[in-house]
Design a protein around this motif. Structure first.
Motif, PDB file in Angstrom:
ATOM      1  N   PHE A  30       1.084  -1.578  -0.477  1.00 30.53           N
ATOM      2  CA  PHE A  30      -0.309  -0.107   0.356  1.00 30.53           C
ATOM      3  C   PHE A  30       0.996   1.295   0.157  1.00 30.53           C
ATOM      4  CE2 PHE A  30      -2.466   3.826   2.406  1.00 30.53           C
ATOM      5  CZ  PHE A  30      -3.463   3.546   1.496  1.00 30.53           C
ATOM      6  N   SER A  31       0.793   2.097  -1.013  1.00 30.85           N
ATOM      7  CA  SER A  31       1.121   3.904  -0.768  1.00 30.85           C
ATOM      8  C   SER A  31       0.004   4.588  -1.186  1.00 30.85           C
ATOM      9  CB  SER A  31       2.351   3.367  -1.872  1.00 30.85           C
ATOM     10  OG  SER A  31       2.069   2.955  -3.412  1.00 30.85           O
ATOM     11  N   LEU A  32       0.548   5.963  -1.847  1.00 28.57           N
ATOM     12  CA  LEU A  32      -0.615   6.847  -2.155  1.00 28.57           C
ATOM     13  C   LEU A  32       0.048   6.237  -3.813  1.00 28.57           C
ATOM     14  CD1 LEU A  32       0.253   9.769   0.128  1.00 28.57           C
ATOM     15  CD2 LEU A  32      -2.170   8.503  -0.290  1.00 28.57           C
ATOM     16  N   PRO A  33       0.918   6.605  -4.057  1.00 30.15           N
ATOM     17  CA  PRO A  33       0.676   6.515  -5.679  1.00 30.15           C
ATOM     18  C   PRO A  33      -0.516   4.746  -6.297  1.00 30.15           C
ATOM     19  CG  PRO A  33       3.543   6.422  -4.903  1.00 30.15           C
ATOM     20  CD  PRO A  33       2.771   6.864  -3.473  1.00 30.15           C
ATOM     21  N   ARG A  34       0.757   4.151  -5.299  1.00 32.06           N
ATOM     22  CA  ARG A  34      -0.490   2.590  -5.509  1.00 32.06           C
ATOM     23  C   ARG A  34      -2.364   2.498  -5.668  1.00 32.06           C
ATOM     24  NH1 ARG A  34      -2.933  -0.310  -6.739  1.00 32.06           N
ATOM     25  NH2 ARG A  34      -3.473  -3.011  -7.382  1.00 32.06           N
ATOM     26  N   LEU A  35      -2.252   3.371  -4.647  1.00 40.65           N
ATOM     27  CA  LEU A  35      -3.995   3.521  -4.750  1.00 40.65           C
ATOM     28  C   LEU A  35      -4.316   4.514  -5.326  1.00 40.65           C
ATOM     29  CD1 LEU A  35      -6.523   4.017  -2.727  1.00 40.65           C
ATOM     30  CD2 LEU A  35      -5.435   5.879  -1.347  1.00 40.65           C
ATOM     31  N   ALA A  36      -3.224   5.354  -5.927  1.00 42.24           N
ATOM     32  CA  ALA A  36      -3.746   6.361  -7.012  1.00 42.24           C
ATOM     33  C   ALA A  36      -3.935   5.503  -8.263  1.00 42.24           C
ATOM     34  CB  ALA A  36      -2.546   7.485  -7.591  1.00 42.24           C
ATOM     35  N   LYS A  37      -3.287   4.942  -8.362  1.00 42.51           N
ATOM     36  CA  LYS A  37      -3.146   4.106  -9.838  1.00 42.51           C
ATOM     37  C   LYS A  37      -4.271   3.489  -9.761  1.00 42.51           C
ATOM     38  CE  LYS A  37      -0.909   0.295 -12.333  1.00 42.51           C
ATOM     39  NZ  LYS A  37       0.384  -0.708 -12.676  1.00 42.51           N
ATOM     40  N   HIS A  38      -4.294   2.229  -8.767  1.00 47.92           N
ATOM     41  CA  HIS A  38      -5.949   1.580  -8.636  1.00 47.92           C
ATOM     42  C   HIS A  38      -7.140   2.734  -8.806  1.00 47.92           C
ATOM     43  CE1 HIS A  38      -8.034  -1.923  -6.582  1.00 47.92           C
ATOM     44  NE2 HIS A  38      -9.523  -0.656  -5.880  1.00 47.92           N
ATOM     45  N   LEU A  39      -7.449   3.435  -8.775  1.00 44.20           N
ATOM     46  CA  LEU A  39      -8.721   4.223  -8.404  1.00 44.20           C
ATOM     47  C   LEU A  39      -8.734   5.337  -9.966  1.00 44.20           C
ATOM     48  CD1 LEU A  39      -8.963   6.178  -5.213  1.00 44.20           C
ATOM     49  CD2 LEU A  39     -10.039   4.689  -5.753  1.00 44.20           C
ATOM     50  N   GLY A  40      -7.022   5.492 -10.602  1.00 41.74           N
ATOM     51  CA  GLY A  40      -7.264   5.553 -12.426  1.00 41.74           C
ATOM     52  C   GLY A  40      -7.130   7.101 -12.069  1.00 41.74           C
ATOM     53  N   VAL A  41      -6.494   7.873 -10.664  1.00 45.47           N
ATOM     54  CA  VAL A  41      -5.985   9.729 -10.568  1.00 45.47           C
ATOM     55  C   VAL A  41      -4.521   9.379 -10.488  1.00 45.47           C
ATOM     56  CG1 VAL A  41      -8.654   9.467 -10.118  1.00 45.47           C
ATOM     57  CG2 VAL A  41      -6.723   9.219  -8.567  1.00 45.47           C
ATOM     58  N   ARG A  42      -5.015  10.206 -10.509  1.00 44.71           N
ATOM     59  CA  ARG A  42      -3.163  10.836 -10.509  1.00 44.71           C
ATOM     60  C   ARG A  42      -3.118  11.206  -8.956  1.00 44.71           C
ATOM     61  NH1 ARG A  42      -0.490  15.800 -13.945  1.00 44.71           N
ATOM     62  NH2 ARG A  42       1.030  14.915 -12.900  1.00 44.71           N
ATOM     63  N   ALA A  43      -2.164  10.508  -8.362  1.00 43.89           N
ATOM     64  CA  ALA A  43      -1.319  11.267  -6.252  1.00 43.89           C
ATOM     65  C   ALA A  43      -1.823  12.321  -6.619  1.00 43.89           C
ATOM     66  CB  ALA A  43      -0.226  10.629  -6.617  1.00 43.89           C
ATOM     67  N   PRO A  44      -1.715  13.634  -6.396  1.00 45.54           N
ATOM     68  CA  PRO A  44      -2.183  14.626  -6.013  1.00 45.54           C
ATOM     69  C   PRO A  44      -3.144  14.828  -4.839  1.00 45.54           C
ATOM     70  CG  PRO A  44      -0.618  15.024  -7.795  1.00 45.54           C
ATOM     71  CD  PRO A  44      -0.806  13.618  -7.973  1.00 45.54           C
ATOM     72  N   SER A  45      -4.554  14.080  -6.499  1.00 43.26           N
ATOM     73  CA  SER A  45      -5.864  14.189  -6.109  1.00 43.26           C
ATOM     74  C   SER A  45      -6.629  14.072  -4.632  1.00 43.26           C
ATOM     75  CB  SER A  45      -7.002  13.220  -7.448  1.00 43.26           C
ATOM     76  OG  SER A  45      -6.502  13.616  -8.916  1.00 43.26           O
TER      77      SER A  45
END
Length: 219
Positions: A30-45
């Motif tokens: 788990f990481s913010l980049p991994r979460l962003a990828k899972h959600l289909g958004v960029r990490a800053p979102s």
């Protein structure tokens, strides 16, 4: 980091996606980049809803140990201990459904998680005829007992009845090995028994009316 002007995802969606990642891939993945990828958004979102990774993990803990735990539908009365037995079993079920998140609960469980529900629970105890001076003892005891026992169980792999204690040798620990071979209770039944013993100990020690209830249903 600056927050985007408009959210692309919801806070709840981010929390649920975090749980999915931890459940399927483990906490280390788990990481913010991994979460962003899972959600289909960029990490800053993600920063529109959360200050950092720790805040997300706190919300993960809040959901698993709080929101996802079903509150029993029971009327106040002399069988009030059954409410707490059922609640403890529901808490255990929710935690064990997300074993990979057990370390998250250890580190990020909000201390005030249960406070918001304690007013209603205290009212339930009062309406059941339980003296007010015992309410804190019951609420704090159930919180300590449930969190401690369930998180300890969640941190280790599931075990059969004969292996409640790991690495027991019949040669070097014959009495313990004999006790394990004679044990007929599952981990769930052992936990339920511990909760009942605590509650009925309070009833006995303070001369409260003894309940006459059926065992709490499975789950």
């Amino acid at each position: 980091m600056a927050r985007p002007s408009k959210p692309l995802i919801s806070r709840k969606a981010a929390v649920m996606a975090s749980i999915e990642i931890i459940d399927s891939e483990g906490l280390d993945a788990f990481s913010l980049p991994r979460l962003a990828k899972h959600l289909g958004v960029r990490a800053p979102s993600l920063y529109h809803h959360f200050d950092d990774k720790n805040e997300i993990l706190t919300e993960v803990a809040r959901y698993i140990a709080g929101t996802a735990v079903r509150r029993p539908r029971m009327n106040p009365g002399p069988d009030w201990p059954e409410f707490f037995v059922a609640l403890a079993l529901n808490f255990r079920q929710s935690i064990l459904r997300h074993r990979n998140a057990a370390p998250v609960l250890l580190q990020h469980l909000p201390r005030d998680l249960f406070t918001s529900t304690y007013e209603d629970t205290a009212q339930f105890l009062l309406d059941s005829g339980v003296p007010v001076d015992l309410h804190v003892r019951i609420l704090d005891g159930m919180e300590t007992l449930s969190i401690g026992a369930v998180l300890m169980e969640a941190m280790r792999p599931p075990r059969p009845k004969s292996a409640i204690f790991p690495n027991v040798s019949a040669e070097s620990q014959p009495l313990l090995a004999q006790a394990l071979s004679s044990n007929e209770l599952t981990q769930r039944q052992l936990f339920e028994g511990i909760v009942r013993s605590f509650l009925h100990g309070i009833i006995r020690d303070h001369h409260l009316p003894a309940p006459d209830a059926e065992p709490a249903p499975a789950g």
